[in-house]
Structure formats: structure tokens, C-alpha cells
Design a protein around this motif. Structure first.
Motif, PDB file in Angstrom:
ATOM      1  N   MET A 207      64.459  -9.979 -24.004  1.00 50.34           N
ATOM      2  CA  MET A 207      63.197  -9.348 -23.608  1.00 50.34           C
ATOM      3  C   MET A 207      62.416  -8.877 -24.826  1.00 50.34           C
ATOM      4  N   SER A 208      63.141  -8.321 -25.814  1.00 53.73           N
ATOM      5  CA  SER A 208      62.466  -7.868 -27.032  1.00 53.73           C
ATOM      6  C   SER A 208      61.845  -9.032 -27.790  1.00 53.73           C
TER       7      SER A 208
ATOM      8  N   VAL B 166      53.436  -3.141 -21.966  1.00 58.31           N
ATOM      9  CA  VAL B 166      53.525  -1.720 -22.318  1.00 58.31           C
ATOM     10  C   VAL B 166      53.447  -0.853 -21.073  1.00 58.31           C
ATOM     11  N   LYS B 167      52.549  -1.202 -20.148  1.00 64.03           N
ATOM     12  CA  LYS B 167      52.438  -0.436 -18.916  1.00 64.03           C
ATOM     13  C   LYS B 167      53.717  -0.518 -18.089  1.00 64.03           C
ATOM     14  N   LEU B 168      54.350  -1.696 -18.062  1.00 68.42           N
ATOM     15  CA  LEU B 168      55.621  -1.829 -17.351  1.00 68.42           C
ATOM     16  C   LEU B 168      56.720  -0.981 -17.990  1.00 68.42           C
ATOM     17  N   VAL B 169      56.721  -0.949 -19.317  1.00 68.97           N
ATOM     18  CA  VAL B 169      57.722  -0.118 -20.019  1.00 68.97           C
ATOM     19  C   VAL B 169      57.513   1.349 -19.688  1.00 68.97           C
ATOM     20  N   ASP B 170      56.262   1.826 -19.729  1.00 67.76           N
ATOM     21  CA  ASP B 170      55.982   3.226 -19.413  1.00 67.76           C
ATOM     22  C   ASP B 170      56.329   3.550 -17.964  1.00 67.76           C
ATOM     23  N   TYR B 171      56.030   2.620 -17.082  1.00 68.89           N
ATOM     24  CA  TYR B 171      56.294   2.858 -15.659  1.00 68.89           C
ATOM     25  C   TYR B 171      57.796   2.992 -15.399  1.00 68.89           C
ATOM     26  N   THR B 172      58.568   2.056 -15.909  1.00 71.16           N
ATOM     27  CA  THR B 172      60.012   2.097 -15.670  1.00 71.16           C
ATOM     28  C   THR B 172      60.681   3.260 -16.409  1.00 71.16           C
ATOM     29  N   SER B 173      60.212   3.553 -17.608  1.00 67.54           N
ATOM     30  CA  SER B 173      60.811   4.657 -18.376  1.00 67.54           C
ATOM     31  C   SER B 173      60.592   6.002 -17.695  1.00 67.54           C
ATOM     32  N   ALA B 174      59.427   6.194 -17.094  1.00 65.84           N
ATOM     33  CA  ALA B 174      59.122   7.464 -16.439  1.00 65.84           C
ATOM     34  C   ALA B 174      59.907   7.655 -15.154  1.00 65.84           C
ATOM     35  N   ARG B 175      60.480   6.606 -14.609  1.00 66.75           N
ATOM     36  CA  ARG B 175      61.155   6.700 -13.307  1.00 66.75           C
ATOM     37  C   ARG B 175      62.653   6.407 -13.368  1.00 66.75           C
TER      38      ARG B 175
ATOM     39  N   MET C  89      64.062  -3.117 -19.615  1.00 69.19           N
ATOM     40  CA  MET C  89      62.620  -2.993 -19.783  1.00 69.19           C
ATOM     41  C   MET C  89      62.218  -1.612 -20.291  1.00 69.19           C
ATOM     42  N   ALA C  90      62.815  -0.571 -19.728  1.00 69.82           N
ATOM     43  CA  ALA C  90      62.358   0.791 -20.016  1.00 69.82           C
ATOM     44  C   ALA C  90      62.646   1.231 -21.440  1.00 69.82           C
ATOM     45  N   ARG C  91      63.679   0.684 -22.082  1.00 67.79           N
ATOM     46  CA  ARG C  91      64.054   1.132 -23.426  1.00 67.79           C
ATOM     47  C   ARG C  91      63.557   0.191 -24.523  1.00 67.79           C
ATOM     48  N   GLN C  92      62.583  -0.654 -24.217  1.00 69.03           N
ATOM     49  CA  GLN C  92      62.018  -1.537 -25.232  1.00 69.03           C
ATOM     50  C   GLN C  92      61.061  -0.763 -26.143  1.00 69.03           C
ATOM     51  N   TYR C  93      61.006  -1.209 -27.398  1.00 72.61           N
ATOM     52  CA  TYR C  93      60.012  -0.644 -28.308  1.00 72.61           C
ATOM     53  C   TYR C  93      58.681  -1.367 -28.098  1.00 72.61           C
TER      54      TYR C  93
ATOM     55  N   ASN D 102      55.254   8.418 -30.284  1.00 73.90           N
ATOM     56  CA  ASN D 102      55.911   8.481 -31.592  1.00 73.90           C
ATOM     57  C   ASN D 102      57.196   7.652 -31.623  1.00 73.90           C
ATOM     58  N   MET D 103      57.295   6.643 -30.805  1.00 74.20           N
ATOM     59  CA  MET D 103      58.485   5.798 -30.735  1.00 74.20           C
ATOM     60  C   MET D 103      58.717   5.097 -32.070  1.00 74.20           C
ATOM     61  N   ILE D 104      60.002   5.080 -32.485  1.00 66.07           N
ATOM     62  CA  ILE D 104      60.383   4.423 -33.735  1.00 66.07           C
ATOM     63  C   ILE D 104      60.999   3.074 -33.411  1.00 66.07           C
ATOM     64  N   ASP D 105      60.585   2.067 -34.126  1.00 68.15           N
ATOM     65  CA  ASP D 105      61.097   0.720 -33.887  1.00 68.15           C
ATOM     66  C   ASP D 105      62.428   0.557 -34.633  1.00 68.15           C
ATOM     67  N   LEU D 106      63.525   0.780 -33.924  1.00 63.78           N
ATOM     68  CA  LEU D 106      64.845   0.603 -34.524  1.00 63.78           C
ATOM     69  C   LEU D 106      65.399  -0.795 -34.301  1.00 63.78           C
ATOM     70  N   VAL D 107      64.690  -1.606 -33.534  1.00 60.74           N
ATOM     71  CA  VAL D 107      65.105  -2.965 -33.186  1.00 60.74           C
ATOM     72  C   VAL D 107      66.357  -2.943 -32.316  1.00 60.74           C
ATOM     73  N   PHE D 108      67.435  -2.317 -32.833  1.00 61.47           N
ATOM     74  CA  PHE D 108      68.682  -2.225 -32.064  1.00 61.47           C
ATOM     75  C   PHE D 108      68.639  -0.975 -31.172  1.00 61.47           C
ATOM     76  N   PRO D 109      68.960  -1.089 -29.887  1.00 63.90           N
ATOM     77  CA  PRO D 109      68.893   0.066 -28.966  1.00 63.90           C
ATOM     78  C   PRO D 109      70.107   0.995 -29.156  1.00 63.90           C
ATOM     79  N   PHE D 110      70.058   1.771 -30.204  1.00 58.25           N
ATOM     80  CA  PHE D 110      71.217   2.584 -30.569  1.00 58.25           C
ATOM     81  C   PHE D 110      71.542   3.632 -29.504  1.00 58.25           C
ATOM     82  N   MET D 111      70.588   4.460 -29.120  1.00 59.29           N
ATOM     83  CA  MET D 111      70.844   5.549 -28.176  1.00 59.29           C
ATOM     84  C   MET D 111      71.184   5.006 -26.786  1.00 59.29           C
TER      85      MET D 111
END
Length: 461
Positions: A46-47, A63-72, A253-257, A266-275
Motif C-alpha cells: 500500500m505504501s 489522504v482522506k481515507l487515511v484520516d478517516y480510518t485513523s480517526a475511527r 491504511m490508517a497507519r500510512q505516512y 506533524n507526521m514523520i516519514d519513518l517508512v517502516f511502521p515501527f510503533m
């Protein structure tokens, strides 16, 4: 085989559990590596699509899909769902272990109460053990995959020696639509009864003792069958499994940069989803704990070792009723007979400083040096003429030099005022206090009332 790590955690140190993290067998890494590899592959797919395939207007939609899924994401209540599920499964797991069946009690009571050195008595003892263990074999081969592989048919059970040919014929002779777990127990109880008739058991009470041990063993195995017959409702583990997998499916989807996120500008592009990877290990590992404990009769690392228990029970039971029978050592005075006994330690452990005698939390409290006697007087004035006052001398070892640290402030030296208060309150105590309770007053060595108290006692005498 069950993973044992007790020696590694025998002493708590900062690195105790950290060392366990790097083990493979029975670890969380072995349990989740397939799911994590699949999830990580989908995440990077996906990335890559977002970074290298999508056009600008498509990225804005992404971006809107990422914000939507992340908020829910909080819509999925993982914490309490997993908590309740694991707690219930864990209780079930330990109860199954408690009732899985150890034959030691039956063997010990059989060896103790069925007497005789003849082959007949020995056959009684051995066959009672073998029949009880035969039932456990029959049950385990219907529950445990390991035992089923070992005994695929009843003929293999007989070939392994758990049933004699004539016993196998007797077993097959009974036609029954349900399992025949009861039959070997019937044989065992019949042997106990026949041993009593032949005089090998000296009393009816001993028959009851042996029968109760067999009954407890049978009841435990019956509950094992019941728990296999009625597992947790299938909707319970499936809804928990669905919640965990759907949560991390949405996280793809929700944890994509993304650039221009409104939820996290202020999202940081770490490429790898560490957290998110850490979260995946915790939640998916938690789910795998419940999955492994839900049915401990399989072939997971920490499932019950049924074949080992079968071998252990048979070997232990026969050893107890054969070599353990009538081998009691003769009575002699033991090494601790004399009162001068001193505990002995190995030279390496004799000088350890971590040695504390068990005593009460107030055992170190002592009287003050100023107290030499304690006056024991009745609390109820009505008994003042019946119960004599007593003076108890205080021994030097019962006092403490440090003032304020003992109970000298609580048991204060008696004075003339205290004695007057005691005499004046006798009538009020009759109305307020129940008979039979007492109080203590102490006398200091220089107290002017000490001699008066002694005179009062002599007059009463």
C-alpha cells in the motif's frame, strides 16, 4: 513438549525476562511471524502504491481515507475484549490441568491396604493400576492428537500392553452406542471388592479409601471429557479473532505516512511502521496466547504432554505397588532425636546473609528499662474482691534500652493517681464493661505505689 523456563526465572534480575524474549520455541515470535510477515507485506504494498503509482488527485483521496480510518480505529475495543477472553481461557486451562489425572494416590492406597506377598495379591495391585490407566489412555486418544497418533486403534492399545487379549475380547463383547470409558473402572472396583472377600484387605474402611481414590480419578477424567464436549461458544473466540485481524487490516491504511494529513500534520516519514509493529506484536501475541490455551490437547509447544503422562502414570503406579509395597525401613532413632540438634548447611550456603527467622511484626517490641513489674488487675469492679491482683516481674531480656521504641509509653508506670482512678471507676465499669476482660498497669522500680500495692495484696491474703 512443554517449554520449561523456571530455572531461568528462579531469581528476579533486571535481565530475567529480557533473556526469555530471545528464545524461539514457545515464544511470541514463533506464534506471530506468519501473520506479521503477511501484514508487513500488505503495508509496504500500500505504501509503494501511494508513493510511486498514484497521481496527485488520487493521493488527495488517499489522504482522506487515511484520516478517516485513523480517526475511527478506536471503534474496535481490543483491550477489554482480549482481556476478558484470555482470563476465561486461562481459568479453563488451569482447571483442565488440575483434573488431568495423576495416579499416585490410587497407587499409594492400593499398596498400603491390599496386603500380601503372594502372586495373587501382586496381581490385584498391578491390575487395579493398569485398569485405571487404561481408562486414561482411552480418553486421551479421543482428545489429544499426540495420543491418537500413538494409539490409532484399540488393537494398538492392546499391543502396547494396556489390555490383555482376554480383556480386549471382554471389552469388544459389550456393544454400546457411546464410549465405554466406564468399563475398566468397573473392573478396578470389582478387583477391590474381590480382594476384600479374599481377605487381602483387612477392613471395609480400607475398601472405602481405595474406592474413593479411584472415584476421584474417574471424576477428574469425566470432567476432562465434559470440557471437550462443551467448549467455549464458537462465537466468543471468533469475534475476538475477527476484531484483532480487522483492526490491523484497517491499520494497513490508517497507519500510512501521507502528506497533508489533517489528523496528524506533524507526521514523520519513518517508512517502516515501527510503533504499529510493536502494537501488532502485543495484540496478536495476546490473541495467540488465547488460541494456544483454548485447546491444550493439540501439538503446540505448551500443550499437555499426554503421552508422557500416560508413561509416567503407568511406570509410577506399578513401581509403587511392586517395589514400594512393604518396604518400610525399620524404626530407629533419627538424627534429630536429641535436643542439641543443630541445623547443617553446605559450606557454600552456611554463610549466606539472607536468613531471617519467622516472627511476628511486633515481636521485637519490648518494655522500657524503667519498667520492672507489671500489675495485673481486674477490669470489672464487681470481681475486684474475687480475683486477686498480681504482680509480674519483668525479666531483663524483656526490656529495651532505647526509650520511645518499646511499649513503655503504652504500659505506663503506675502512680497513686492511676490507682485512685481505678478504684473510682469500679462502679462505672460495672455498667459499661462486660466481665472477664482485664487491663495491665506497670510499676516502675521507684514508684511510690509499689510498696502500697504489696501491702494491699498481703492484707487481702
Amino acid at each position: 513438549m512443554t517449554v520449561s523456563y523456571n530455572q531461568s526465572v528462579a531469581t528476579s534480575r533486571p535481565w530475567t525476562f529480557i533473556a526469555l524474549i530471545f528464545r524461539w520455541r514457545g515464544s511470541v515470535w514463533k506464534a506471530i511471524w506468519i501473520q506479521y510477515s503477511v501484514w508487513l507485506g500488505l503495508y509496504f504494498l500500500m505504501s509503494g502504491i501511494y508513493r510511486f503509482v498514484l497521481q496527485d488527485y488520487q493521493r488527495r483521496i488517499f489522504v482522506k481515507l487515511v484520516d478517516y480510518t485513523s480517526a475511527r480505529l478506536s471503534y474496535v475495543p481490543l483491550d477489554w475484549m482480549l482481556g476478558f477472553f484470555i482470563a476465561g481461557v486461562l481459568r479453563r486451562f488451569w482447571y483442565l490441568y488440575d483434573i488431568i489425572g495423576f495416579i499416585d494416590n490410587i497407587a499409594c492406597s492400593t499398596a498400603t491396604y491390599i496386603r500380601g506377598d503372594s502372586d495373587r495379591a501382586k496381581q490385584y495391585r498391578r491390575n487395579i493400576i493398569r485398569y485405571c490407566e487404561l481408562t486414561q489412555v482411552l480418553i486421551f486418544r479421543d482428545l489429544s492428537m499426540k495420543a491418537r497418533k500413538r494409539f490409532p486403534t484399540l488393537d494398538t492399545v492392546a499391543a502396547a500392553g494396556f489390555m490383555m487379549p482376554h480383556e480386549k475380547a471382554n471389552f469388544d463383547q459389550i456393544q454400546y452406542n457411546y464410549n465405554k470409558y466406564f468399563l475398566p473402572f468397573n473392573w478396578a472396583w470389582a478387583l477391590v471388592y474381590n480382594a476384600r472377600k479374599e481377605g487381602l484387605i483387612e477392613g471395609d474402611y480400607y475398601v472405602t479409601v481405595i474406592s474413593e481414590d479411584i472415584k476421584k480419578f474417574r471424576t477428574g477424567l469425566a470432567w476432562v471429557c465434559n470440557y471437550d464436549w462443551v467448549p467455549l461458544p464458537i462465537i466468543y473466540p471468533t469475534i475476538v479473532c475477527l476484531a484483532v485481524h480487522m483492526y490491523f487490516f484497517v491499520c494497513i491504511m490508517a497507519r500510512q505516512y501521507v502528506d497533508g494529513s489533517e489528523n496528524d500534520p506533524n507526521m514523520i516519514d519513518l517508512v517502516f511502521p515501527f510503533m504499529t509493529s510493536i502494537q501488532f506484536v502485543f495484540y496478536m501475541g495476546w490473541l495467540k496466547v488465547g488460541e494456544g490455551l483454548l485447546n491444550p490437547w493439540g501439538e503446540d509447544d505448551d500443550d499437555f504432554e499426554t503421552n508422557m503422562l500416560i508413561d509416567r502414570n503407568l511406570a509410577m503406579g506399578l513401581k509403587i505397588v511392586d517395589e514400594g509395597y512393604d518396604k518400610t525401613p525399620r524404626l530407629e532413632k533419627d538424627a534429630f532425636w536429641d535436643d542439641t540438634w543443630v541445623p547443617l548447611y553446605s559450606e557454600a550456603s552456611a554463610h549466606e546473609k539472607r536468613y531471617h527467622q519467622r516472627q511476628g511484626s511486633l515481636a521485637h517490641i519490648k518494655l522500657s528499662r524503667s519498667v520492672s513489674q507489671v500489675r495485673m488487675v481486674p477490669r470489672d469492679g464487681r470481681r475486684a474482691s474475687i480475683v486477686k491482683e498480681r504482680i509480674v516481674n519483668v525479666k531483663p531480656e524483656e526490656t529495651n534500652e532505647a526509650r520511645g521504641n518499646g511499649i513503655g509509653d503504652i504500659l505506663r508506670p503506675a502512680s497513686l493517681l492511676n490507682l485512685m482512678k481505678h478504684a473510682a471507676s469500679s462502679h462505672s465499669l460495672e455498667r459499661q464493661q462486660s466481665p472477664g476482660s482485664f487491663r495491665m498497669e506497670t510499676l516502675s522500680p521507684k514508684s511510690p505505689t509499689t510498696e502500697n500495692a504489696q501491702d494491699n495484696i498481703e492484707k487481702k491474703d
